[in-house]
Design a protein around this motif. Structure first.
Motif, PDB file in Angstrom:
ATOM      1  N   VAL A   1     -27.719 -43.437 -40.133  1.00 61.15           N
ATOM      2  CA  VAL A   1     -27.410 -43.955 -41.258  1.00 61.15           C
ATOM      3  C   VAL A   1     -26.661 -45.513 -40.540  1.00 61.15           C
ATOM      4  N   LYS A   2     -26.447 -46.287 -40.926  1.00 62.46           N
ATOM      5  CA  LYS A   2     -25.338 -47.423 -41.049  1.00 62.46           C
ATOM      6  C   LYS A   2     -24.860 -47.999 -41.857  1.00 62.46           C
ATOM      7  N   MET A   3     -23.491 -47.980 -41.498  1.00 62.71           N
ATOM      8  CA  MET A   3     -22.340 -48.866 -42.614  1.00 62.71           C
ATOM      9  C   MET A   3     -21.543 -49.452 -41.817  1.00 62.71           C
ATOM     10  N   ASN A   4     -21.852 -50.792 -42.618  1.00 62.47           N
ATOM     11  CA  ASN A   4     -21.456 -52.064 -42.461  1.00 62.47           C
ATOM     12  C   ASN A   4     -19.685 -52.037 -42.912  1.00 62.47           C
ATOM     13  N   VAL A   5     -18.698 -52.436 -42.200  1.00 61.25           N
ATOM     14  CA  VAL A   5     -17.107 -52.257 -42.193  1.00 61.25           C
ATOM     15  C   VAL A   5     -16.526 -53.504 -43.201  1.00 61.25           C
ATOM     16  N   ASP A   6     -17.568 -54.289 -42.583  1.00 64.61           N
ATOM     17  CA  ASP A   6     -17.084 -55.307 -43.909  1.00 64.61           C
ATOM     18  C   ASP A   6     -17.335 -56.024 -44.776  1.00 64.61           C
ATOM     19  N   GLU A   7     -18.594 -55.245 -45.357  1.00 65.42           N
ATOM     20  CA  GLU A   7     -18.924 -55.327 -46.709  1.00 65.42           C
ATOM     21  C   GLU A   7     -18.343 -54.012 -46.842  1.00 65.42           C
ATOM     22  N   ASN A   8     -18.324 -52.555 -46.175  1.00 62.79           N
ATOM     23  CA  ASN A   8     -17.934 -51.262 -47.042  1.00 62.79           C
ATOM     24  C   ASN A   8     -16.544 -51.302 -46.803  1.00 62.79           C
ATOM     25  N   PRO A   9     -14.701 -51.726 -47.125  1.00 63.68           N
ATOM     26  CA  PRO A   9     -14.299 -50.932 -46.970  1.00 63.68           C
ATOM     27  C   PRO A   9     -13.396 -49.927 -46.971  1.00 63.68           C
ATOM     28  N   VAL A  10     -13.983 -48.812 -48.216  1.00 61.89           N
ATOM     29  CA  VAL A  10     -13.488 -47.278 -48.718  1.00 61.89           C
ATOM     30  C   VAL A  10     -13.664 -46.746 -48.035  1.00 61.89           C
ATOM     31  N   THR A  11     -14.962 -46.366 -47.636  1.00 63.93           N
ATOM     32  CA  THR A  11     -15.283 -45.496 -46.772  1.00 63.93           C
ATOM     33  C   THR A  11     -14.591 -45.041 -45.242  1.00 63.93           C
TER      34      THR A  11
ATOM     35  N   ARG B   1     -10.646 -43.119 -41.663  1.00 63.33           N
ATOM     36  CA  ARG B   1      -9.215 -43.979 -40.632  1.00 63.33           C
ATOM     37  C   ARG B   1     -10.403 -44.463 -38.977  1.00 63.33           C
ATOM     38  N   VAL B   2     -11.784 -45.267 -39.606  1.00 63.18           N
ATOM     39  CA  VAL B   2     -12.418 -45.924 -38.587  1.00 63.18           C
ATOM     40  C   VAL B   2     -11.481 -46.959 -38.731  1.00 63.18           C
TER      41      VAL B   2
ATOM     42  N   GLU C   1     -18.341 -32.134 -44.234  1.00 63.04           N
ATOM     43  CA  GLU C   1     -16.934 -32.728 -42.914  1.00 63.04           C
ATOM     44  C   GLU C   1     -17.366 -33.449 -41.592  1.00 63.04           C
ATOM     45  N   VAL C   2     -16.538 -34.517 -41.112  1.00 60.44           N
ATOM     46  CA  VAL C   2     -16.974 -34.914 -40.044  1.00 60.44           C
ATOM     47  C   VAL C   2     -16.546 -33.611 -39.284  1.00 60.44           C
ATOM     48  N   VAL C   3     -17.655 -33.381 -38.460  1.00 63.77           N
ATOM     49  CA  VAL C   3     -17.459 -32.656 -37.736  1.00 63.77           C
ATOM     50  C   VAL C   3     -17.744 -33.536 -35.738  1.00 63.77           C
ATOM     51  N   LYS C   4     -17.954 -34.037 -35.178  1.00 65.52           N
ATOM     52  CA  LYS C   4     -18.194 -34.763 -35.162  1.00 65.52           C
ATOM     53  C   LYS C   4     -17.401 -36.668 -34.056  1.00 65.52           C
ATOM     54  N   THR C   5     -16.917 -37.214 -33.865  1.00 65.01           N
ATOM     55  CA  THR C   5     -16.583 -38.674 -33.502  1.00 65.01           C
ATOM     56  C   THR C   5     -16.824 -39.031 -32.609  1.00 65.01           C
ATOM     57  N   ILE C   6     -17.556 -40.256 -32.272  1.00 66.67           N
ATOM     58  CA  ILE C   6     -18.145 -40.903 -31.278  1.00 66.67           C
ATOM     59  C   ILE C   6     -17.604 -41.823 -31.270  1.00 66.67           C
ATOM     60  N   VAL C   7     -16.706 -42.574 -30.198  1.00 65.37           N
ATOM     61  CA  VAL C   7     -16.348 -43.885 -30.520  1.00 65.37           C
ATOM     62  C   VAL C   7     -16.172 -45.008 -28.843  1.00 65.37           C
ATOM     63  N   GLY C   8     -16.660 -46.561 -29.901  1.00 68.75           N
ATOM     64  CA  GLY C   8     -17.405 -47.150 -28.183  1.00 68.75           C
ATOM     65  C   GLY C   8     -18.887 -47.097 -28.235  1.00 68.75           C
TER      66      GLY C   8
END
Length: 108
Positions: free
Chosen positions: A56-66, A71-72, A85-92
């Motif tokens: 799924v995709k979440m637009n951070v401008d339209e959905n600031p809470v999540t 801490r994105v 739970e968050v089990v993996k984070t990939i940045v970039g």
């Protein structure tokens, strides 16, 4: 991008945290160049492995809470949630081979 459903702050708990399958959430924004680079790669991976992991995709401008809750701070950020739970984070933005390696535990 049409293949991957959008999720909102209001839908997040039901669609992501309570999902039986692992869920990869692509935190992105319209103005983000690297987000646009990674989008077709995620579409391909979703087509190939969508039976094992939901995308799924979440637009951070339209959905600031999540994004704030998790801490994105930079985008694109790809978080994999399992069992609420968050089990993996990939940045970039990463090439397809690197993303497949990172997601190996979930798509094997």
């Amino acid at each position: 991008m049409a293949d991957i459903a959008a999720v909102t702050d209001a839908q997040f708990e039901a669609q992501v945290l309570k999902s039986e399958k692992p869920v990869l959430v692509d935190f992105w924004a319209e103005w983000c160049g690297p987000c646009r680079q990674v989008s077709p790669i995620l579409d391909e991976i979703a087509k190939e492995h969508g039976d094992k992991i939901t995308f799924v995709k979440m637009n951070v401008d339209e959905n600031p809470v999540t994004p704030s809750t998790y801490r994105v701070t930079g985008i694109p950020t790809l978080n994999v949630y399992q069992g609420g739970e968050v089990v993996k984070t990939i940045v970039g933005a990463k090439p397809k081979a690197a993303l497949l390696r990172e997601l190996g535990d979930f798509i094997a």
